[in-house]
Design a protein around this motif. Structure first.
Motif, mmCIF file in Angstrom:
data_model
loop_
_atom_site.group_PDB
_atom_site.id
_atom_site.type_symbol
_atom_site.label_atom_id
_atom_site.label_comp_id
_atom_site.label_asym_id
_atom_site.label_seq_id
_atom_site.Cartn_x
_atom_site.Cartn_y
_atom_site.Cartn_z
ATOM 1 N N ARG A 1 -42.614 71.604 -96.163
ATOM 2 C CA ARG A 1 -43.700 72.130 -97.005
ATOM 3 C C ARG A 1 -45.053 71.664 -96.479
ATOM 4 N N ALA A 2 -45.136 70.406 -96.077
ATOM 5 C CA ALA A 2 -46.395 69.892 -95.533
ATOM 6 C C ALA A 2 -46.770 70.626 -94.256
ATOM 7 N N TYR A 3 -45.766 70.915 -93.419
ATOM 8 C CA TYR A 3 -46.033 71.642 -92.174
ATOM 9 C C TYR A 3 -46.528 73.060 -92.458
ATOM 10 N N LEU A 4 -45.872 73.758 -93.350
ATOM 11 C CA LEU A 4 -46.282 75.134 -93.660
ATOM 12 C C LEU A 4 -47.677 75.157 -94.276
ATOM 13 N N ASP A 5 -48.008 74.153 -95.086
ATOM 14 C CA ASP A 5 -49.368 74.054 -95.629
ATOM 15 C C ASP A 5 -50.378 73.859 -94.504
ATOM 16 N N LEU A 6 -50.013 73.033 -93.507
ATOM 17 C CA LEU A 6 -50.901 72.789 -92.374
ATOM 18 C C LEU A 6 -51.208 74.074 -91.625
ATOM 19 N N ILE A 7 -50.184 74.835 -91.267
ATOM 20 C CA ILE A 7 -50.457 76.022 -90.451
ATOM 21 C C ILE A 7 -51.155 77.105 -91.260
ATOM 22 N N ALA B 1 -54.086 89.880 -86.651
ATOM 23 C CA ALA B 1 -54.915 91.040 -86.967
ATOM 24 C C ALA B 1 -54.092 92.300 -87.230
ATOM 25 N N GLY B 2 -52.808 92.286 -86.886
ATOM 26 C CA GLY B 2 -51.975 93.472 -87.045
ATOM 27 C C GLY B 2 -51.111 93.419 -88.293
ATOM 28 N N ASN B 3 -50.132 94.305 -88.323
ATOM 29 C CA ASN B 3 -49.241 94.413 -89.481
ATOM 30 C C ASN B 3 -47.875 93.766 -89.245
ATOM 31 N N ASP B 4 -47.730 93.028 -88.148
ATOM 32 C CA ASP B 4 -46.443 92.441 -87.819
ATOM 33 C C ASP B 4 -46.639 90.996 -87.350
ATOM 34 N N TYR B 5 -47.379 90.248 -88.137
ATOM 35 C CA TYR B 5 -47.753 88.876 -87.786
ATOM 36 C C TYR B 5 -46.522 87.976 -87.755
ATOM 37 N N ARG B 6 -46.312 87.318 -86.606
ATOM 38 C CA ARG B 6 -45.147 86.456 -86.440
ATOM 39 C C ARG B 6 -45.569 85.129 -85.818
ATOM 40 N N PRO B 7 -46.123 84.235 -86.615
ATOM 41 C CA PRO B 7 -46.581 82.947 -86.070
ATOM 42 C C PRO B 7 -45.404 82.068 -85.682
ATOM 43 N N LEU B 8 -45.617 81.233 -84.672
ATOM 44 C CA LEU B 8 -44.560 80.375 -84.155
ATOM 45 C C LEU B 8 -43.972 79.486 -85.243
ATOM 46 N N GLY B 9 -44.821 78.953 -86.110
ATOM 47 C CA GLY B 9 -44.356 78.022 -87.130
ATOM 48 C C GLY B 9 -43.416 78.625 -88.140
ATOM 49 N N ALA C 1 -37.697 69.823 -83.781
ATOM 50 C CA ALA C 1 -37.615 70.090 -85.216
ATOM 51 C C ALA C 1 -38.686 69.312 -85.978
ATOM 52 N N ARG C 2 -38.888 68.036 -85.628
ATOM 53 C CA ARG C 2 -39.888 67.215 -86.321
ATOM 54 C C ARG C 2 -41.277 67.809 -86.214
ATOM 55 N N ALA C 3 -41.583 68.409 -85.076
ATOM 56 C CA ALA C 3 -42.907 69.008 -84.894
ATOM 57 C C ALA C 3 -43.132 70.168 -85.850
ATOM 58 N N ALA C 4 -42.047 70.742 -86.395
ATOM 59 C CA ALA C 4 -42.136 71.836 -87.362
ATOM 60 C C ALA C 4 -41.776 71.379 -88.771
ATOM 61 N N GLY C 5 -41.740 70.065 -88.982
ATOM 62 C CA GLY C 5 -41.452 69.540 -90.310
ATOM 63 C C GLY C 5 -39.989 69.599 -90.693
ATOM 64 N N ILE C 6 -39.087 69.643 -89.727
ATOM 65 C CA ILE C 6 -37.653 69.791 -89.976
ATOM 66 C C ILE C 6 -36.931 68.551 -89.465
ATOM 67 N N VAL C 7 -35.949 68.072 -90.216
ATOM 68 C CA VAL C 7 -35.212 66.867 -89.840
ATOM 69 C C VAL C 7 -33.752 67.236 -89.614
#
Length: 608
Positions: free
Chosen positions: A24-30, A274-282, A314-320
């Motif tokens: 949750r903290a990671y998703l809030d960050l991005i 900017a488009g309709n298919d936004y797929r961020p890495l996080g 995984a830790r870099a994405a907030g996952i353990v």
């Protein structure tokens, strides 16, 4: 739709529950970075002018923030390493491919690309694991300028892909695609190379014959063809949906390789904010994607190094994720690939037999992968189980072959090479460790023998040459952990230990160091945690103590009473080594956390 295997579902639920707060903290960050972070349209005029001053024909487009996308290229190019040499021309090609879609691209920065093949058994290997965090930091520096709307990551080998991904995940609001360059064509058969190495270890051939063998094996541009950490990296990126479909194992310098790279850049321009298919890495790298990577690692007999790298990613994405998760998955995931060192053929043979598309489709059919993940292309992971082909110069993607084209190399899960994934957690009074069983014959997976204890791998080689190991023996090599000396791989011990095993002795290795994906046939408990430096029990083993190692029982113990073991004095650690730049990495050694958490001082200090 195939129902998900209950153990895969249970492990995923366990990872999700454990990661709830950090994710949750990671998703809030991005989310904050997307809305309020530094980006091209918010840069002051002086900042922006600096950013496009040398952009030539792209200057006007980069200046106009309405440009479809400005892609930041982070490259691990150098022309000393065969795997990364092909990347030399990629930036110019990528700029052309971006312009075809009204976008632009700039080289955001470069990262080091260290080769374990060159440093194997040398002092430079003590920088190897920490090069991953250096690469992550370099990636963060590259993307910190705020000039970019997406990222193309160019890297392949051992620490490079994990480092690129860890760094890019801290910019997880950006859409990102990893772009491989492919393996070199097959050379000398890996089994023959291994045979010559063992003959050299026995003194039956000289350096000239050994060099000729190695040169015939590593002979051209491209990734090494054995299934070690580099090629396991590519497999995991496929399993996480971070490549274009079928991108991993196309040879460099081919029209198809260029076509797939072009498709990756075109696709990147379509998944921006900017488009309709936004797929961020996080969002692409979530708990299900991490579990998919682990499943792929187990199903294909991939590198044990990823027992360290995957938790760090995984830790870099907030996952353990931990080794118990991997162990539980291993009990449910069958081994369906036999690629050297687990088999005779290399990754080119694997690719020809059906390759990654077949593996992904077969595992999806068996309910062993999460199909419902956000990938860089397609509506689900199933859309990545396809092979790119050129049809009259046009790139098309074909469904995976329904059956293996070589069942000595690749099989369906219902007819596997072995019923489990071959990477087990072993634990006991010596701590916790990883045991890769997939290349070890079943009758050798339990060994009980007296220990011979060393603090340096060169000491092992001296003892072997002196005939001191001609018996049943558990070779213990300690003070090889991240805090001690950067956790170098001990791969050069494989030939002498293999010789002892071939002579009829029961042999095993126990170490707080690493072994590569090419570790081979000798049973080994590696990454022993806690490590010797700092009080790990491995530091209290003595010569002659009987050690029991069993993958079947999940056991790693020294047969000494717990009170006696605790009362023993800890072995004296060797003095920190100097030279080859090792002293510059002292802060990483001092701050490194355990192998099971990723052995990273950077992530530990960041509180991740």
């Amino acid at each position: 739709m195939t129902e998900l295997h209950p153990e895969v579902a249970a492990v995923t639920e366990r990872v999700v529950a454990r990661s709830r707060e950090t994710r949750r903290a990671y998703l809030d960050l991005i989310a904050r970075e997307r809305e309020a972070g530094v980006r091209r349209g918010k840069l002051a005029c002086g900042n922006l002018a600096h950013g496009f001053a040398a952009s030539g024909e792209d200057k006007a487009a980069i200046r106009d923030e309405r440009t479809v996308m400005n892609i930041g290229i982070v490259t691990a190019y150098n022309d000393m390493l065969s795997a990364h040499q092909p990347y030399g021309r990629y930036p110019d090609q990528i700029k052309l491919f971006a312009r075809e879609r009204g976008a632009t691209a700039q080289v955001a920065g470069g990262t080091p690309a260290m080769c374990d093949g060159v440093t194997q058994g040398q002092t430079g290997m003590e920088l190897s694991l920490f090069s991953r965090d250096t690469i992550a930091l370099s990636t963060a520096v590259a993307l910190s300028h705020g000039m970019f709307d997406g990222a193309a990551l160019l890297g392949i080998c051992d620490k490079i892909v994990p480092g690129l991904l860890i760094g890019a995940l801290r910019f997880g609001h950006l859409p990102t695609i990893l772009i491989p360059a492919g393996p070199m064509p097959s050379g000398l058969a890996n089994k023959e190379k291994q045979r010559i190495r063992q003959l050299y270890a026995e003194g039956k051939v000289g350096r000239a014959e050994l060099l000729e063998s190695e040169s015939a094996s590593y002979h051209a541009a491209g990734t090494c063809t054995f299934y070690g950490t580099a090629n396991s990296n590519q497999m995991m990126m496929d399993m996480m949906g971070l490549h274009m479909p079928g991108a991993s194992f196309i040879n460099p310098g081919t029209k198809l390789r260029q076509a797939v790279t072009r498709a990756a850049i075109h696709r990147l321009t379509e998944i921006g904010a900017a488009g309709n298919d936004y797929r961020p890495l996080g969002l692409c790298v979530d708990e299900k994607a991490i579990v998919n990577a682990a499943v792929g690692l187990l199903a294909t007999g991939g590198s044990t190094n990823h027992a360290i790298h995957l938790p760090a990613i995984a830790r870099a994405a907030g996952i353990v994720i931990d080794w118990e998760d991997i162990d539980r998955l291993s009990s449910a995931v069958p081994l369906i690939a036999r690629v050297y060192p687990n088999g005779a053929g290399d990754v080119n043979h694997f690719h020809a037999a059906g390759g990654m598309s077949f593996v992904m489709a077969a595992l999806l059919d068996a309910g062993l992968l999460h199909d419902d993940i956000l990938t860089v292309a397609g509506q689900s992971l199933r859309d990545h189980a396809r092979d790119p082909k050129l049809a009259e110069e046009e790139l098309v993607f074909e469904d995976a072959v329904p059956e293996s084209l070589d069942d000595t190399m690749l099989r369906r899960p219902e007819n596997p090479f072995q019923p489990d994934g071959g990477m087990r957690l072993v634990k006991g009074n010596l701590g916790r460790a990883t045991f890769k069983t997939s290349a070890v014959e079943e009758q050798r997976r339990t060994i009980e023998a007296p220990a011979r204890v060393f603090s340096d791998q060169d000491e092992v080689l001296k003892a072997f040459k002196a005939g001191e190991l001609e018996r049943d023996v558990v070779v213990v090599v300690r003070f090889q952990g991240p805090k001690a000396n950067g956790m170098p791989e001990l791969h050069k011990l494989t030939p002498p230990l293999g010789v002892l095993q071939d002579r009829g002795h029961k042999v095993a290795l126990v170490t707080d160091g690493r072994m590569s994906g090419a570790s081979g046939k000798v049973p080994a408990a590696i990454h022993v945690s806690p490590e010797a430096l700092g009080g790990g029990p491995i530091g209290r083993i003595r010569d002659g103590d009987v050690v029991r190692l069993s993958a079947a029982e999940g056991l790693l113990e020294v047969l000494v009473g717990n009170d006696e073991l605790a009362a023993r004095a800890e072995a004296v650690a060797p003095a920190p080594a100097q030279g080859t730049g090792r002293e510059l990495f002292a802060f990483m050694r001092h701050g490194a956390d355990t192998a099971e958490r990723g052995a990273s001082a950077m992530l530990a200090a960041a509180g991740l």
